[in-house]
Write an enzyme that holds these catalytic residues in place. Structure first.
Site, mmCIF file in Angstrom:
data_model
loop_
_atom_site.group_PDB
_atom_site.id
_atom_site.type_symbol
_atom_site.label_atom_id
_atom_site.label_comp_id
_atom_site.label_asym_id
_atom_site.label_seq_id
_atom_site.Cartn_x
_atom_site.Cartn_y
_atom_site.Cartn_z
ATOM 1 N N TRP A 1 11.423 -21.151 16.919
ATOM 2 C CA TRP A 1 12.370 -20.559 17.877
ATOM 3 C C TRP A 1 11.998 -19.121 18.216
ATOM 4 O O TRP A 1 11.649 -18.339 17.339
ATOM 5 C CB TRP A 1 13.765 -20.592 17.266
ATOM 6 C CG TRP A 1 14.807 -19.824 18.015
ATOM 7 C CD1 TRP A 1 15.038 -18.473 17.949
ATOM 8 C CD2 TRP A 1 15.772 -20.344 18.933
ATOM 9 N NE1 TRP A 1 16.083 -18.122 18.770
ATOM 10 C CE2 TRP A 1 16.560 -19.257 19.388
ATOM 11 C CE3 TRP A 1 16.056 -21.617 19.406
ATOM 12 C CZ2 TRP A 1 17.607 -19.411 20.294
ATOM 13 C CZ3 TRP A 1 17.100 -21.767 20.302
ATOM 14 C CH2 TRP A 1 17.862 -20.679 20.738
ATOM 15 N N MET A 2 12.129 -18.764 19.491
ATOM 16 C CA MET A 2 11.935 -17.388 19.951
ATOM 17 C C MET A 2 13.136 -16.974 20.789
ATOM 18 O O MET A 2 13.613 -17.738 21.618
ATOM 19 C CB MET A 2 10.657 -17.293 20.799
ATOM 20 C CG MET A 2 10.520 -16.006 21.617
ATOM 21 S SD MET A 2 9.159 -16.078 22.820
ATOM 22 C CE MET A 2 7.757 -15.769 21.750
ATOM 23 N N ASP B 1 14.998 -12.708 21.683
ATOM 24 C CA ASP B 1 14.792 -11.375 22.252
ATOM 25 C C ASP B 1 13.395 -10.795 22.052
ATOM 26 O O ASP B 1 12.861 -10.827 20.937
ATOM 27 C CB ASP B 1 15.760 -10.368 21.619
ATOM 28 C CG ASP B 1 17.209 -10.765 21.721
ATOM 29 O OD1 ASP B 1 17.503 -11.837 22.260
ATOM 30 O OD2 ASP B 1 18.050 -9.991 21.241
ATOM 31 N N TRP C 1 17.899 -21.545 16.324
ATOM 32 C CA TRP C 1 18.150 -20.203 15.819
ATOM 33 C C TRP C 1 18.411 -20.256 14.320
ATOM 34 O O TRP C 1 19.112 -21.129 13.818
ATOM 35 C CB TRP C 1 19.356 -19.602 16.542
ATOM 36 C CG TRP C 1 19.555 -18.138 16.258
ATOM 37 C CD1 TRP C 1 18.997 -17.086 16.918
ATOM 38 C CD2 TRP C 1 20.367 -17.567 15.231
ATOM 39 N NE1 TRP C 1 19.406 -15.885 16.372
ATOM 40 C CE2 TRP C 1 20.258 -16.156 15.329
ATOM 41 C CE3 TRP C 1 21.181 -18.107 14.230
ATOM 42 C CZ2 TRP C 1 20.925 -15.279 14.478
ATOM 43 C CZ3 TRP C 1 21.845 -17.235 13.375
ATOM 44 C CH2 TRP C 1 21.717 -15.851 13.504
ATOM 45 N N SER D 1 17.243 -7.497 16.374
ATOM 46 C CA SER D 1 16.453 -6.807 17.399
ATOM 47 C C SER D 1 16.358 -5.302 17.173
ATOM 48 O O SER D 1 17.201 -4.687 16.526
ATOM 49 C CB SER D 1 17.044 -7.076 18.782
ATOM 50 O OG SER D 1 16.808 -8.400 19.181
ATOM 51 N N ARG E 1 24.321 -3.073 16.497
ATOM 52 C CA ARG E 1 22.949 -3.584 16.448
ATOM 53 C C ARG E 1 22.105 -3.195 17.665
ATOM 54 O O ARG E 1 22.594 -2.666 18.644
ATOM 55 C CB ARG E 1 22.958 -5.104 16.315
ATOM 56 C CG ARG E 1 23.692 -5.865 17.409
ATOM 57 C CD ARG E 1 23.640 -7.372 17.132
ATOM 58 N NE ARG E 1 24.477 -8.145 18.040
ATOM 59 C CZ ARG E 1 25.735 -8.482 17.796
ATOM 60 N NH1 ARG E 1 26.299 -8.107 16.667
ATOM 61 N NH2 ARG E 1 26.429 -9.181 18.684
ATOM 62 N N GLU F 1 24.837 -5.702 24.065
ATOM 63 C CA GLU F 1 23.644 -5.895 23.246
ATOM 64 C C GLU F 1 22.427 -5.243 23.900
ATOM 65 O O GLU F 1 22.407 -4.955 25.097
ATOM 66 C CB GLU F 1 23.370 -7.393 23.039
ATOM 67 C CG GLU F 1 24.351 -8.078 22.114
ATOM 68 C CD GLU F 1 23.836 -9.414 21.615
ATOM 69 O OE1 GLU F 1 23.983 -9.679 20.411
ATOM 70 O OE2 GLU F 1 23.293 -10.199 22.418
ATOM 71 N N TRP G 1 21.468 -18.354 25.912
ATOM 72 C CA TRP G 1 22.249 -18.994 24.864
ATOM 73 C C TRP G 1 23.038 -20.180 25.437
ATOM 74 O O TRP G 1 23.605 -20.112 26.510
ATOM 75 C CB TRP G 1 23.212 -17.990 24.234
ATOM 76 C CG TRP G 1 22.524 -16.842 23.584
ATOM 77 C CD1 TRP G 1 22.480 -15.546 24.001
ATOM 78 C CD2 TRP G 1 21.744 -16.888 22.389
ATOM 79 N NE1 TRP G 1 21.726 -14.780 23.154
ATOM 80 C CE2 TRP G 1 21.266 -15.572 22.151
ATOM 81 C CE3 TRP G 1 21.394 -17.905 21.495
ATOM 82 C CZ2 TRP G 1 20.463 -15.251 21.057
ATOM 83 C CZ3 TRP G 1 20.593 -17.578 20.404
ATOM 84 C CH2 TRP G 1 20.146 -16.273 20.197
#
Length: 512
Positions: free
Chosen positions: A40-41, A43, A67, A103, A165, A229, A311
């Site tokens: 999975w990839m 950000d 994820w 991230s 974050r 984010e 998402w």
């Protein structure tokens, strides 16, 4: 004694190496977009030009195409086109990032490649808010192997803040600055997003300066975005840009059609004060574009790459053991208080066979063509003044059995429409961007095995709008056609290039 995260790093690297060349059999594996070798990839992280090479890190779970506890994958390139997959840079497992290395960014600190990232700790599985997030550091001399330095910023701007974050760091007037997203909660809303500003002299000791901007009534966002984010703060032209990915905006007409958005606000910066001067504007109009990160190329260009997914969208490639990829690198410019994005010029390296048709005129008709490969670049100029068609455009990745991706101008709506309702497995929906007020519309299109990126321009400016969406057609869907409906259409120029498969090199890398 080996740390838990070191053991996890070895496991992650082993999973990546075992991927081998099996993804070559995946009919949707991209040919010129950065994509994981396995798993999975999401950000993009830590984009930077360091010691003569471009580095791209990314949120990564190498053990399954879903994820999971986030690692940092790593790739590098000399030309922004051919990317070499490197060993996994970070793995979770230490007390400060036990459940994920979330991230962050990368900076060059006097020749030391320094990663600033969010350590994610789950306190309870009973609630998504039962978490602790802190900002951490890792360093590397060779740009490949990293030593964790632990927590550098522990306290959020306010007590009881759980979501804290995605740090972004830059140096200005001999001071380091950081923006980081956070969320406050109240009784009436799921949460309210903000961006905090910090300052440091050494990257390790950070002082809270102020909330740079919050989700308040002075902005058209209102109090609807529960989290901001992946913030970034930078100069472009004569303006300062706050770029971020708000979560929780409600759809309104053509705006905010995806689950989450990615966009920016322009303003003036007089440290430490940012004064917004525009409303929030989305960067891209497609189905799949999120968590964009920007960096400066060696020649000073501002380049952006985003996660080419969204998402909760369907991800058919999971059947083949991988999910997610990155958008093309895009050059950023500021024109008339708007960010415009164009594919980097280096993409021309991949051009192979060229086909040119100078003028195509259609009247309630179609003009079929065949693509030699699913990897295509197309440039099309549509003459609005000489055309009367209600709808005119292209059908791409067709198989003659109903499968097709439609891109067309709709004069009744004054929109450019992307329709992927018949674009293959488990994808659907329509997205659109405004039709430029111009005599001629320029469409610059990149087709990969499972994606389409469209850059829309007018007589003067390329990249006024972009539409980025994933598609999952059959591998033999290589037909196309120009079309005009209810009137005639004049296409002044129609150019096509078959593109090289740049990702083949990833499978011969010694690191993998």
């Amino acid at each position: 004694m080996e740390s838990p995260s070191y053991k996890n790093l070895i496991k992650a690297e082993d999973a990546q190496k075992k991927a081998g060349k099996r993804l070559l059999s995946s009919e949707w594996y991209p040919g010129f977009h950065v994509t994981p070798l396995t798993g999975w990839m999401n950000d993009p992280n830590g984009l930077i030009f360091f010691k003569g090479e471009y580095h791209l890190f990314y949120q990564y779970y190498p053990f399954a195409p879903v994820w999971g506890p986030m690692h940092w994958g790593h790739a590098k390139s000399r030309d922004l086109v051919h990317w070499e997959t490197l060993p996994v840079a970070l793995a979770p497992g230490d007390s400060f990032d036990r459940d994920g290395c979330f991230s962050g960014c990368a900076v060059d600190n006097n020749g030391v490649l320094t990663l600033i990232y969010t350590g994610h700790i789950v306190l309870s599985n009973d609630s998504l808010d039962a978490i602790r997030e802190v900002q951490c550091m890792a360093t590397s001399i060779d740009g490949i192997h990293f030593q964790k330095e632990g927590i550098v910023l522990e306290k959020a701007p306010m007590p009881q803040v759980a979501h804290f974050r995605d740090p972004r760091v830059w140096k200005e007037n001999n001071h380091w600055f950081m923006v980081v997203g956070y969320r406050t909660d109240d009784e009436k809303h799921q949460g309210i997003g903000h961006v905090a500003l910090y300052r440091s002299e050494n990257l390790k000791d950070w002082i809270f300066v102020k909330t740079l901007l919050g989700d308040n009534s002075q902005l058209p966002l209102g109090k609807r975005a529960f989290m901001w984010e992946c913030p970034d703060f930078f100069s472009l032209g004569n303006r300062s840009v706050l770029m971020f990915s708000p979560q929780g905006l409600k759809a309104s007409g053509y705006k905010n059609r995806n689950l989450f958005q990615n966009g920016y606000i322009l303003g003036k910066w007089q440290a430490p004060q940012f004064t917004p001067e525009t409303s929030f504007q989305e960067l891209d109009y497609g189905h799949d574009f999120y968590a964009a990160q920007r960096f400066e190329a060696k020649d000073g260009r501002q380049i952006l790459i985003a996660w080419f997914d969204m998402w909760e969208n369907q991800k058919p490639s999971q059947r083949d053991g991988w999910a997610g990829c990155m958008t093309l690198p895009r050059k950023l410019d500021l024109i008339d208080n708007k960010i415009v994005m164009t594919p980097v010029r280096e993409m021309e390296i991949l051009r192979q066979s060229e086909k040119i048709e100078s003028v195509v005129t259609l009247s309630d008709a179609e003009h079929p063509f065949t693509m030699d490969s699913p990897l295509q670049e197309i440039e099309l100029i549509f003459d609005l003044e000489k055309s009367s068609a209600y709808q005119a455009g292209l059908a791409l990745r067709c198989n003659g059995k109903g499968q097709e991706t439609l891109l067309y101008i709709d004069r009744s709506q004054n929109r450019i429409i992307l329709d992927r309702n018949r674009s293959g497995q488990n994808v659907k929906g329509i997205r659109s961007c405004p039709l430029p007020n111009t005599s001629k519309v320029r469409l610059h299109i990149f087709l990969d095995r499972s994606s389409i990126e469209i850059f829309v321009g007018d007589d003067q400016t390329q990249g006024l709008y972009s539409i980025s969406s994933r598609i999952f057609p059959d591998k033999d869907s290589l037909k196309g056609r120009l079309f005009a409906i209810e009137g005639y259409a004049v296409f002044d120029s129609f150019k096509r290039w078959t593109l090289q498969d740049a990702n083949l090199a990833a499978f011969s890398s010694d690191a993998c």
